[in-house]
Motif scaffolding. Structure first.
Motif, PDB file in Angstrom:
ATOM      1  N   CYS A 131      35.587  33.622  54.335  1.00  0.00           N
ATOM      2  CA  CYS A 131      34.499  32.776  54.828  1.00  0.00           C
ATOM      3  C   CYS A 131      33.932  33.418  56.088  1.00  0.00           C
ATOM      4  CB  CYS A 131      35.024  31.369  55.118  1.00  0.00           C
ATOM      5  SG  CYS A 131      33.836  30.377  56.044  1.00  0.00           S
ATOM      6  N   CYS A 134      34.835  30.437  59.117  1.00  0.00           N
ATOM      7  CA  CYS A 134      36.211  30.121  59.544  1.00  0.00           C
ATOM      8  C   CYS A 134      37.196  31.237  59.201  1.00  0.00           C
ATOM      9  CB  CYS A 134      36.678  28.795  58.950  1.00  0.00           C
ATOM     10  SG  CYS A 134      37.089  28.871  57.201  1.00  0.00           S
ATOM     11  N   CYS A 155      32.412  27.914  51.484  1.00  0.00           N
ATOM     12  CA  CYS A 155      33.802  27.631  51.849  1.00  0.00           C
ATOM     13  C   CYS A 155      34.116  26.146  51.672  1.00  0.00           C
ATOM     14  CB  CYS A 155      33.999  28.046  53.307  1.00  0.00           C
ATOM     15  SG  CYS A 155      35.583  27.630  53.988  1.00  0.00           S
ATOM     16  N   CYS A 158      34.750  24.647  55.439  1.00  0.00           N
ATOM     17  CA  CYS A 158      33.736  24.476  56.491  1.00  0.00           C
ATOM     18  C   CYS A 158      32.303  24.655  55.997  1.00  0.00           C
ATOM     19  CB  CYS A 158      34.031  25.439  57.641  1.00  0.00           C
ATOM     20  SG  CYS A 158      33.523  27.136  57.267  1.00  0.00           S
ATOM     21  N   GLY A 160      30.856  27.277  55.213  1.00  0.00           N
ATOM     22  CA  GLY A 160      30.278  28.576  55.569  1.00  0.00           C
ATOM     23  C   GLY A 160      30.113  29.420  54.310  1.00  0.00           C
TER      24      GLY A 160
HETATM   25 ZN   LIG Z   1      35.093  28.390  56.162  1.00  0.00          ZN
END
Ligand SMILES: [Zn+2]
Ligand SMILES: NC(=O)c1ccc[n+]([C@@H]2O[C@H](COP(=O)([O-])OP(=O)(O)OC[C@H]3O[C@@H](n4cnc5c(N)ncnc54)[C@H](O)[C@@H]3O)[C@@H](O)[C@H]2O)c1
Length: 253
Positions: A131, A134, A155, A158, A160
């Protein structure tokens, strides 16, 4: 192969035989015969996608859908590609003890698949994913199982963007790859430049260090490149023809 090309291969083989620490530096051109287009191939991936909009640090932050449209196609292509006679010849040269390492700008894993052991992935590789926010890691198998409905791959922790461990434009060369390449450039007395136009920095400066220290530069590239006039010997012919021929010459008494 015409007489002139055969003579150039013989000259390259002789120079390799005389070298004491030879390395190869490869780029997208060596994988073209495996069906992976380079930047210049007409109708290839790059005529469909603009590298800055899908392959840059900017794109990771601002265009996750575009990044994954590109990655989705690229991963499909990489997973079905197989090493060609040029990759196999480099692996044979390593087994013969002549070639010490391959520094590749490619991210397609084909050198490793061909059996080359000491491969430095200067621009990383598509073997692992993480990711971008994170940094949690994700497995290649999951990337390969994605369908069009799953992209952009985000992700689960998070949201991302998940990205392969490759160097996007605007990002740093991985520390380990940079240090090892510098060590090799300080040690090598011979570099075979194969299938790279020499336009992407900082990969393109490594041969300059070797030449400055008195090393021999031999180039196998189709057409003109940034190394024109810089190499000691230029083989303007397909790498998948030239490299097996050079290896055969080295094997003949
Ligand atoms: Zn992440
Ligand atoms: N296979 C891959 O992993 C892949 C594919 C495309 C781009 N890239 C990335 O994009 C960047 C492209 O820069 P580059 O310098 O590697 O490639 P490039 O596309 O700029 O240059 C490729 C060179 O290889 C030559 N070539 C093509 N077919 C050949 C053949 N059969 N034999 C010998 N030469 C041949 C071309 O004429 C050209 O000079 C790199 O950073 C690389 O990481 C990787």
């Amino acid at each position: 192969m015409n007489i002139n090309q055969a003579e150039l291969c013989s000259q390259a083989a002789r120079a390799l035989r005389e070298s004491s620490y030879a390395i190869a530096m490869t780029g997208a051109g060596i994988s073209v015969p495996s069906g992976i287009p380079d930047f210049r191939s007409p109708g290839g991936l790059w005529s469909k996608f603009d590298p800055q909009s899908v392959c840059s640090d900017w794109a990771l932050r601002n265009n996750p859908a575009g990044v994954w449209e590109f990655l989705f196609e690229a991963l499909k292509m990489f997973s079905s590609a197989r090493p060609n006679p040029a990759h196999l010849a480099l692996s044979r040269l390593e087994n013969m003890g002549i070639l010490k390492s391959v520094i590749t700008q490619n991210i397609d894993n084909l050198h490793q698949m061909a059996g080359s052991r000491d491969v430095i992935e200067f621009h990383g590789g598509c073997g692992s994913f993480f990711c971008n926010d994170c940094k949690k890691e994700f497995e290649l198998a999951r990337a390969l199982a994605l369908t069009v409905n799953d992209i952009p791959w985000l992700c689960s922790f998070c949201q991302g963007i998940i990205r392969p461990a490759v160097v996007f434009f605007g990002e740093q060369i991985p520390y380990e790859a940079m240090i090892r390449s510098q060590e090799l450039a300080e040690k090598a007395d011979f570099v075979l430049i194969i299938g790279t136009s020499g336009e992407v920095a900082p990969a393109n400066i490594l041969p300059q260090w070797i030449k400055r220290r008195g090393g021999t530069i031999i180039e196998i590239n189709l057409g003109s490149t940034a190394y024109d006039g810089f190499s000691h010997l230029k083989l303007d012919m397909p790498a998948e023809i030239a490299l097996p021929r050079i290896v055969d010459e080295l094997n003949s008494p």
